[in-house]
Design an enzyme around this catalytic site. Structure first.
Site, PDB file in Angstrom:
ATOM      1  N   PHE A 128      44.647  27.404  37.542  1.00  0.00           N
ATOM      2  CA  PHE A 128      43.875  28.273  38.428  1.00  0.00           C
ATOM      3  C   PHE A 128      44.798  28.712  39.565  1.00  0.00           C
ATOM      4  O   PHE A 128      45.482  27.878  40.174  1.00  0.00           O
ATOM      5  CB  PHE A 128      42.682  27.487  38.959  1.00  0.00           C
ATOM      6  CG  PHE A 128      41.631  28.326  39.621  1.00  0.00           C
ATOM      7  CD1 PHE A 128      40.678  28.989  38.864  1.00  0.00           C
ATOM      8  CD2 PHE A 128      41.592  28.437  40.994  1.00  0.00           C
ATOM      9  CE1 PHE A 128      39.695  29.754  39.478  1.00  0.00           C
ATOM     10  CE2 PHE A 128      40.609  29.205  41.622  1.00  0.00           C
ATOM     11  CZ  PHE A 128      39.657  29.867  40.855  1.00  0.00           C
ATOM     12  N   ASP A 199      43.817  18.447  38.265  1.00  0.00           N
ATOM     13  CA  ASP A 199      42.667  19.167  38.795  1.00  0.00           C
ATOM     14  C   ASP A 199      41.525  19.036  37.781  1.00  0.00           C
ATOM     15  O   ASP A 199      41.665  19.446  36.626  1.00  0.00           O
ATOM     16  CB  ASP A 199      43.036  20.638  39.025  1.00  0.00           C
ATOM     17  CG  ASP A 199      41.926  21.410  39.732  1.00  0.00           C
ATOM     18  OD1 ASP A 199      40.747  21.024  39.585  1.00  0.00           O
ATOM     19  OD2 ASP A 199      42.244  22.411  40.408  1.00  0.00           O
ATOM     20  N   TYR A 224      30.700  21.910  42.896  1.00  0.00           N
ATOM     21  CA  TYR A 224      29.693  22.982  42.782  1.00  0.00           C
ATOM     22  C   TYR A 224      29.628  23.560  41.380  1.00  0.00           C
ATOM     23  O   TYR A 224      28.809  24.420  41.117  1.00  0.00           O
ATOM     24  CB  TYR A 224      29.948  24.101  43.801  1.00  0.00           C
ATOM     25  CG  TYR A 224      31.360  24.653  43.824  1.00  0.00           C
ATOM     26  CD1 TYR A 224      31.779  25.575  42.889  1.00  0.00           C
ATOM     27  CD2 TYR A 224      32.267  24.239  44.789  1.00  0.00           C
ATOM     28  CE1 TYR A 224      33.072  26.073  42.907  1.00  0.00           C
ATOM     29  CE2 TYR A 224      33.562  24.720  44.817  1.00  0.00           C
ATOM     30  CZ  TYR A 224      33.957  25.649  43.879  1.00  0.00           C
ATOM     31  OH  TYR A 224      35.242  26.129  43.900  1.00  0.00           O
ATOM     32  N   LYS A 225      30.488  23.067  40.472  1.00  0.00           N
ATOM     33  CA  LYS A 225      30.451  23.546  39.086  1.00  0.00           C
ATOM     34  C   LYS A 225      29.537  22.626  38.274  1.00  0.00           C
ATOM     35  O   LYS A 225      28.335  22.631  38.481  1.00  0.00           O
ATOM     36  CB  LYS A 225      31.876  23.646  38.551  1.00  0.00           C
ATOM     37  CG  LYS A 225      32.666  24.746  39.277  1.00  0.00           C
ATOM     38  CD  LYS A 225      34.135  24.802  38.937  1.00  0.00           C
ATOM     39  CE  LYS A 225      34.793  25.939  39.729  1.00  0.00           C
ATOM     40  NZ  LYS A 225      36.271  25.864  39.720  1.00  0.00           N
ATOM     41  N   ARG A 373      33.024  34.693  29.327  1.00  0.00           N
ATOM     42  CA  ARG A 373      33.143  33.237  29.353  1.00  0.00           C
ATOM     43  C   ARG A 373      31.757  32.613  29.515  1.00  0.00           C
ATOM     44  O   ARG A 373      30.953  33.096  30.310  1.00  0.00           O
ATOM     45  CB  ARG A 373      34.039  32.842  30.535  1.00  0.00           C
ATOM     46  CG  ARG A 373      34.314  31.361  30.642  1.00  0.00           C
ATOM     47  CD  ARG A 373      35.174  31.068  31.851  1.00  0.00           C
ATOM     48  NE  ARG A 373      34.393  31.136  33.081  1.00  0.00           N
ATOM     49  CZ  ARG A 373      34.760  30.568  34.234  1.00  0.00           C
ATOM     50  NH1 ARG A 373      35.921  29.924  34.318  1.00  0.00           N
ATOM     51  NH2 ARG A 373      34.006  30.670  35.310  1.00  0.00           N
TER      52      ARG A 373
END
Ligand SMILES: *Cc1c(COP(=O)(O)O)cnc(C)c1O
Length: 414
Positions: A128, A199, A224-225, A373
């Site tokens: 990312f 990560d 938050y995912k 996605r």
């Protein structure tokens, strides 16, 4: 072409699914197919009352005394322990704080300080971007002439040479879902004298993680995912227990001080993982996250993984039979063991197609340049949702429903 499963077939799978009752914990419209819990998890119902209580009673009534009487000050550490269970970490090795970006900065600097004779941070082009930006800025700030080396994901193992100080990877590729072998790569790194920083943004709450078993040195992740902590929820960081006293945060704020309320003029790091904290943490976000984590009590990550693999296999099979003639192609590994809890497809007019899907109550997201996605969150994704998503996608492609000007104007957040 093999016969596609019918809606009734998928509903039968839901009826037999041991995780199906978990969906009741979430506020989610019945006719919404939400396949974006890998970007922003859905709202656990318990969060609403907990945040209201924190605001009205704890803040509203207890005011400053709430730091003690409602345990606000200890929340980052206690929540860290709750997250630790989900990522195979020992109690006392995880703290909830800051953002992934800030935590990557801290840990890159700390890791580099443990390997002073080496100067390379190795990462991959699937990482990312914020991780890469931050690693570069950490190296620049350190001023030791360190370099960030970026190789293709499949070339990582071979690129762990003797000049590498830190291997910094995201376990699950945010675009393709490709899964790195954390255990094997950590071992290769250690054999070469390098440390590792993982990560877990798309791992925590998505797949079983075993930081202890892998002997990972450092890790970061967000909540938050897949963990449903809410927009901008606190991130977390992990430091291997035997390294904790050997590192000091470069953002040495008072919350990481041994005695923050002594107000000493000199910095003296606290013992243990809390030395990684910087300044005052957002308690409303901590309260929301704490309530969101209640949902995970008693959940076996292996059961979550099994359902995730079944959902993704169904999604890929159905999409390939229904949509291949429209040029929709699987991106990333087909083997569920080589993929995290998401499925991505390359697709012509991907942005407009995703906007049309969202208009049709199927929410996924677009990732530049040409990917649609879909995140699979087994606590609330139903097999019937996959059926609905694929049939909606086929209708959009068959009838060119994506071909409208309003679906082609890019929003700020994609
Ligand atoms: C979502 C995500 C981030 C986000 O970082 P923040 O600083 O929390 O905004 C970082 N890394 C990865 C791999 C991600 O998927």
């Amino acid at each position: 072409m093999p016969a596609l499963p019918s809606l009734a077939d998928c509903q039968a799978l839901d009826a037999a699914d041991p995780l199906a009752p978990m969906r009741d914990h979430f506020q989610l419209a019945d006719d919404l197919v939400y396949l974006d819990g890998n970007s922003l998890g859905t709202l656990p119902k318990a969060v609403v009352a907990r945040v209201a209580q924190t605001v009205e009673t704890e803040w509203g009534t207890s005011l400053i005394t709430a730091w003690n009487v409602h345990g606000w000050f200890d929340m980052p550490r206690k929540i860290g322990d709750r997250i630790a269970r989900l990522i195979g970490a020992a109690p006392g090795s995880v703290v909830a704080c800051d953002t992934i970006s800030a935590n990557v900065f801290k840990l890159v600097v700390e890791a580099m300080s443990l390997v002073p004779d080496r100067s390379v941070v190795l990462s991959d082009s699937g990482n990312f971007p914020t991780d890469l930006y931050i690693a570069q800025s950490a190296l620049d700030t350190m001023g030791r002439g360190g370099t960030l080396r970026i190789v293709a994901p499949e070339d990582v193992a071979g690129a762990i040479t003797k000049d590498v100080a830190l291997l910094m990877l995201t376990e699950v590729d945010y675009r393709t879902g490709r899964l790195h072998d954390m255990c094997a790569l950590t071992k290769t790194a250690h054999d070469a004298g390098a440390l590792t920083l993982w990560d877990l943004a798309h791992s925590a709450g998505a797949i079983p993680v075993d930081l202890t078993g892998a002997a990972a040195d450092f890790a970061v992740g967000c909540t938050y995912k897949f963990l449903n902590g809410g927009p901008g929820a606190p991130a977390f960081l992990y430091v291997r227990p035997d390294l904790q006293e050997r590192v000091r945060s470069p953002l040495s704020g008072w919350w990481g001080h041994d005695a923050p309320f002594a107000f000493d003029l000199d910095y003296r790091p606290a013992a243990g993982i809390v030395r990684q904290q910087c300044g005052t943490q957002g308690i409303l976000g901590m309260a929301a996250l704490d309530a969101a984590l209640d949902v995970w009590d008693g959940v076996d990550m292996h059961a979550v993984r099994e359902k995730s693999k079944r959902l993704s296999r169904l999604f890929i099979d159905m999409t390939e039979s229904a949509c291949a003639d429209h040029g929709v192609r699987l991106a990333g590994p087909r083997d569920p063991d080589a993929r995290g809890s998401q499925v991505s497809f390359r697709c012509p007019e991907a942005y407009a197609v995703m906007q049309a899907l969202i208009a049709g109550h199927v929410i996924g997201d677009f990732r530049a340049p040409d990917m649609i996605r879909f995140g699979l969150t087994p606590l609330y994704t139903r097999y019937a949702d996959i059926w609905t998503a694929v049939t909606t996608l086929r209708r959009i492609l068959d009838d060119r429903l994506w071909d409208r000007p309003e679906y082609k104007t890019r929003a700020v957040v994609t």
